[in-house]
Motif scaffolding. Structure first.
Motif, PDB file in Angstrom:
ATOM      1  N   ASN A 194       1.747   1.719  -3.595  1.00  0.00           N
ATOM      2  CA  ASN A 194       0.589   2.303  -4.292  1.00  0.00           C
ATOM      3  C   ASN A 194       0.527   3.810  -4.085  1.00  0.00           C
ATOM      4  O   ASN A 194       0.329   4.576  -5.027  1.00  0.00           O
ATOM      5  N   GLU A 207       0.828  -1.215   0.000  1.00  0.00           N
ATOM      6  CA  GLU A 207       0.000   0.000   0.000  1.00  0.00           C
ATOM      7  C   GLU A 207       0.863   1.266   0.000  1.00  0.00           C
ATOM      8  O   GLU A 207       0.503   2.264  -0.629  1.00  0.00           O
ATOM      9  N   ASP A 249     -11.858   2.817  -1.348  1.00  0.00           N
ATOM     10  CA  ASP A 249     -10.711   2.959  -2.236  1.00  0.00           C
ATOM     11  C   ASP A 249     -11.233   2.995  -3.679  1.00  0.00           C
ATOM     12  O   ASP A 249     -12.395   2.636  -3.944  1.00  0.00           O
ATOM     13  N   ASP A 276     -11.314  -1.522   0.820  1.00  0.00           N
ATOM     14  CA  ASP A 276      -9.962  -1.329   0.272  1.00  0.00           C
ATOM     15  C   ASP A 276      -9.362  -2.721   0.080  1.00  0.00           C
ATOM     16  O   ASP A 276      -9.627  -3.626   0.876  1.00  0.00           O
ATOM     17  N   ASN A 285      -8.826   2.061  -6.583  1.00  0.00           N
ATOM     18  CA  ASN A 285      -8.101   1.042  -7.345  1.00  0.00           C
ATOM     19  C   ASN A 285      -8.128  -0.311  -6.633  1.00  0.00           C
ATOM     20  O   ASN A 285      -7.399  -0.521  -5.672  1.00  0.00           O
TER      21      ASN A 285
HETATM   22 MG   LIG Z   1      -6.192  -0.183  -3.757  1.00  0.00          MG
END
Ligand SMILES: [Mg+2]
Lengths: 155, 127
Positions: A93, A90, B57, B12, B59
């Motif tokens: 990301n 994450e 989220d 998420d 993506n």
């Molecule tokens: Mg994501």
């Protein structure tokens, strides 16, 4: 390789780690990386496509990532486990997204894939493009990590 | 309705981000928090639990947050649920797309707990 494509990811690493984990980072001297060996214990790589194509990787030493994740999640981790690997994904990301947003402001539109996370001593990182790989070491109070960016022709 | 009586759905694909969002929600005194890893799981969750706020989220694999938002807004039963998108996808075009799909508010990753808390309070006061 165009340095204008690299700097936004370095600024993003600094901004994301400070905002999400309260960790200050100090960049070292950038260098061209010639091999696939990851200089750390856990890494994540994410593919980038658009006006340029390539990938960005983050490589953390164990001490560094355990310190970062502990302050990110408010819980201490004695070793790299699934929670820590998830956090590395994450963070990747977010750093990639923040870097792409900075580049979009300069007119470079880029999309990103889903990060792949690898851990273990002496693991390797295979970038998605054949171009030169620029690596930037960073220091934190918890230890060292590295940002690698490579753009070029896809393999 | 008091925050402690509201049900929040946190979506998420990374458990790290769900934990960070949940900790902000708990600090705001939310008690009932349910989770999903992508839009499809989140839709299934909406059908079984009465949800008062969605924090999602963008993506994600299987079904993105944008597709999920469009499905929520197209559903008679769910369309007025406040929906906050928390995302690293924050280029201008993304924000325009989300606004067109009637997102309630937008939080860019990385964010501070205070900025997320502020957007949550704002969308609830407007709903
Ligand atoms: Mg994501």
């Amino acid at each position: 390789m165009d340095i204008a494509l690299i700097n936004p990811f370095l600024a993003a690493a600094k901004h994301v780690l400070k905002t999400m984990a309260g960790v200050d980072v100090r960049p070292g001297k950038p260098f061209l990386k010639k091999d696939d060996l990851a200089k750390g214990d856990v890494s994540a790589i994410i593919g980038i496509t658009g006006v340029a194509s390539g990938s960005m990787a983050l490589v953390f030493t164990e001490k560094c990532i355990l310190g970062i994740v502990s302050s990110l999640l408010g819980e201490s981790y004695p070793k790299i486990n699934d929670d820590v690997r998830d956090a590395v994904g994450e963070l990747t990301n977010m750093i990639c997204g923040d870097g792409r947003r900075r580049l979009a402001a300069d007119g470079f539109s880029l999309q990103a894939g889903v990060p792949t996370i690898v851990s273990g001593k002496d693991h390797s990182i295979r970038h998605f493009a054949d171009g030169p790989r620029l690596a930037v070491p960073f220091e934190t109070d918890h230890g060292a990590f590295m940002v690698e960016v490579a753009f070029g022709k896809p393999h | 309705m008091a925050y402690k009586d509201m049900v929040v759905l946190v979506v998420d694909d990374f458990s790290t981000m769900r934990r960070i969002v949940k900790s902000v929600l708990r600090d705001l005194q939310f008690k009932e928090i349910v989770e999903a890893e992508n839009g499809a799981e989140a839709l299934a969750m909406l059908k079984s639990v009465k949800v008062d706020l969605i924090v999602s989220d963008w993506n994600m694999p299987v079904m993105t947050g944008l597709e999920f938002l469009k499905k929520v807004r197209a559903d008679e039963q769910f369309k007025s649920i406040p929906f906050i998108m928390v995302t690293a996808e924050a280029q201008k075009d993304n924000i325009i797309e989300a606004v067109k799909a009637k997102v309630s508010n937008y939080v860019v990753k990385p964010f501070t707990p205070a900025s997320l808390a502020e957007k949550i309070a704002k969308v609830i006061s407007q709903s």
